[in-house]
Design a protein around this motif. Sequence first.
Motif, PDB file in Angstrom:
ATOM      1  N   LYS A   1      13.190  36.061  76.452  1.00 45.70           N
ATOM      2  CA  LYS A   1      12.057  36.257  75.542  1.00 45.70           C
ATOM      3  C   LYS A   1      12.367  37.297  74.461  1.00 45.70           C
TER       4      LYS A   1
ATOM      5  N   THR B   1      15.240  37.074  72.757  1.00 46.26           N
ATOM      6  CA  THR B   1      16.248  36.481  71.873  1.00 46.26           C
ATOM      7  C   THR B   1      15.589  35.801  70.681  1.00 46.26           C
ATOM      8  N   LYS B   2      16.426  35.591  69.661  1.00 45.84           N
ATOM      9  CA  LYS B   2      16.002  34.791  68.518  1.00 45.84           C
ATOM     10  C   LYS B   2      16.366  33.345  68.811  1.00 45.84           C
ATOM     11  N   LYS B   3      15.818  32.451  68.024  1.00 43.50           N
ATOM     12  CA  LYS B   3      16.138  31.039  68.227  1.00 43.50           C
ATOM     13  C   LYS B   3      17.640  30.789  68.057  1.00 43.50           C
ATOM     14  N   GLU B   4      18.264  31.529  67.139  1.00 42.74           N
ATOM     15  CA  GLU B   4      19.692  31.308  66.859  1.00 42.74           C
ATOM     16  C   GLU B   4      20.580  31.866  67.956  1.00 42.74           C
ATOM     17  N   ASP B   5      20.057  32.742  68.782  1.00 43.91           N
ATOM     18  CA  ASP B   5      20.858  33.268  69.880  1.00 43.91           C
ATOM     19  C   ASP B   5      21.083  32.161  70.908  1.00 43.91           C
TER      20      ASP B   5
ATOM     21  N   LYS C   1      13.828  29.608  76.737  1.00 41.90           N
ATOM     22  CA  LYS C   1      14.436  29.570  75.399  1.00 41.90           C
ATOM     23  C   LYS C   1      13.603  28.730  74.435  1.00 41.90           C
TER      24      LYS C   1
ATOM     25  N   TYR D   1      17.442  24.667  70.212  1.00 41.39           N
ATOM     26  CA  TYR D   1      17.108  25.973  70.774  1.00 41.39           C
ATOM     27  C   TYR D   1      18.337  26.753  71.220  1.00 41.39           C
TER      28      TYR D   1
ATOM     29  N   HIS E   1      24.200  36.678  65.714  1.00 42.84           N
ATOM     30  CA  HIS E   1      23.728  35.957  66.900  1.00 42.84           C
ATOM     31  C   HIS E   1      24.393  36.466  68.172  1.00 42.84           C
TER      32      HIS E   1
ATOM     33  N   ARG F   1      24.077  42.852  69.203  1.00 42.44           N
ATOM     34  CA  ARG F   1      23.696  42.480  67.841  1.00 42.44           C
ATOM     35  C   ARG F   1      24.246  43.470  66.816  1.00 42.44           C
TER      36      ARG F   1
END
Lengths: 432, 376
Positions: free
Chosen positions: A132, A134-138, A153, A186, A223, A311
Amino acid sequence: MSFSATNLAQPLQLNTATPRSNDKPSLLLPKTSSFLGSTRNFRPTSLSANPSHSNAHRRSAVVAVSEAVKEKKLHASTNLLITKEEGLELYEDMVLGRSFEDMCAQMYYRGKMFGFVHLYNGQEAVSTGFIKLTKKEDSVVSTYRDHVHSLSKGVPAREVMSELFGKATGCCRGQGGSMHMFSKEYNVLGGFAFIGEGIPVATGAAFSSRYRREVLKQADCDHVTLAFFGDGTANNGQFFECLNMAALWKLPIVFVVENNLWAIGMSHLRATSDPEIWKKGPAFGMPGVHVDGMDVLKVREVAKEAIGRARRGEGPTLVECETYRFRGHSLADPDELRDPAEKAHYAARDPITALKKYILENNLATEQELKAIHKKIDELVEDAVEFADESPLPPRSQLLENVFADPKGFGIGPDGSYRCEDPKFTQGTAHV
Amino acid sequence: MLGILRQKVGAGSSSAMILGQSMQRIRPTTSALRAFSSSAKEMTVRDALNSALDEEMSADPKVFLMGEEVGEYQGAYKISKGLLDKYGPDRVLDTPITEAGFTGIGVGAAYYGLKPVVEFMTFNFSMQAIDHIINSAAKSNYMSAGQINVPIVFRGPNGAAAGVGAQHSQCYAAWYAAVPGLKVLSPYSSEDARGLLKAAIRDPDPVVFLENELLYGESFPVSAEVLDSSFCLPIGKAKIEKEGKDVTITAFSKMVGYALQAAEILAKEGISAEVINLRSIRPLDRNTINASVRKTNRLVTVEEGFPQHGVGAEICTSVVEDSFGYLDAPVERIAGADVPMPYAANLERLAVPQVEDIVRAAKRACYRSASLAASA
């Protein structure tokens, strides 16, 4: 570099005895109590005997934050660890994980899904606590126990359930199955069914983040990849190979050990010479952290630091989450070897109940609001089942699709001949 | 500890070095070209592979080379010579001796659209990484229903080497060719090496690229077309190296040379052999093979690998399936002996196909073996 929540801890020398002689008996007698973390104080470590003695290679102390976070929680009730919104998001995600898996068990026994189905019950705090943030790109790389990581995710429950039913509407159109969840959208890069297999792939995903930033000059590519795996994997060679390379090349990855204390029927203590997996981080020049994996807030605190570190380009972190699975290894496992007392001990530490207690005690939300979440999730999971059940099976023609990305592909074509005979299969410039 | 420190220093300075190398990368490919075309019309397989790698790395910054000793040491067989200087340590990556680890890392990088070329010092070491070649690379596109493709090349010397014993002398063509999701290429000449390696790197799928150590130093004539930086061979197409009408001989890699020598000997005895260089083991060019057999009505398959479930077995099946009625003689299969490779030079020679084996088999197929020659 340091974990913010760890500032209560004193860095200790690795070669001095850590103050945990009271834990020794549990290491020798595995069944007498929980063996890691829950009764333990700080787990400080440092490669440097003297933190003030700076050295490019040496790192400052990194410790288990579990106790530190607890301290904070007890003594600083005005300074809550989460906002109401965060609390409800975490709660909803954990409840979704739990309800989804319970439904999987039902559906498995009704013959709606098949093969090996490994459920995540009890470990929700790890998936939620990390993913929760993370970013979508992670990216997330998981194991055969991958349904809940995918859900956390963001992969819709409908698609995951449908995949488990082997339907064309599944996130992999029924070609992946329980142990192989993928989602390009995702950035779920797979469930891997072999022990240790996912770690190099995750390390490769982290490698490509760095490559994009430094070679392809995509300056905004920050990412991070999360590699989830279990305690058993920490004895596999690929784990060590990748800890080495991730640290060597300073890759943006977090190695998340979900130490649920058991393989199938083999105790972690019978399998591992030194059961404290987090210690293997410093051995490779990266921080190693131990955290109570039954407490989502503690996991989140550690995850925040580790993900932030990755990051910022400061390299990998090894995080050992001590957790427990409430069900057998898979739905085919009779689960007869684990001590009922041990199971009861961890059942009493249910991460969802714990978060609920925290939310209510701190007046972050009302009982009603939490009930509403349960209702919402029940409906969501019901809907996922209905959707999966009504979805069509993959058509026969799908069998030979997707073997290759090459649009022509090959294999046996509709007329029975080899597809590779199609002209321009993979075109060259030469006349052959 | 000292070793670790040294590595750390290297890693720390790498970002500064990247800048310098990116400048070099802009150098146009044509410069390499001119060097080749001005020298001669001959090129070694080693130079062919090296130039193919160089050109593809130059054309696409997503292409990078990783493996043991590929950088500072310039490759155990010097295939990557000069590439480190040109592209820097971030694109010519010296890895630790950890096949499972770095092969998996390559696959993970390919998931994100990078184009790794993973060098195995020899393909024998790919056994340590076979899980990632098969389970991670070959199956991902299918398991993810086309969401995640894996544009990766696994390359290195394959097949029998000389005097290195059982664990270092083995052909993996049939092994990898058995796996859906992989493309398996095996070059013979410099033309093959250049055209197929460039095709492999540009391909969106995992390619196993089986070179041969004993061919690296051999020179072959190359045309201007082959030297062009846009040159590329189609995957899945065999090449008829020599046309003939009496018997078809299929071979790949080093065995193509043997088959050509055998064809010369046979020609002196009045047998016209057609030699097919398979180039691509998977997909197998059934069309070319069957068209040839329908013309010659006889087939000899040659490979260095073990006979059982081998490439020859697959070719034989394809001919039995498609052209059974055209066969005038049983298919002859020449393969390595069904034993681990012995060390002793005399035994080693017996364990791999020789030119005379091919000649004998072709004569048998033509009912021209010594004993029958008189009656024929």
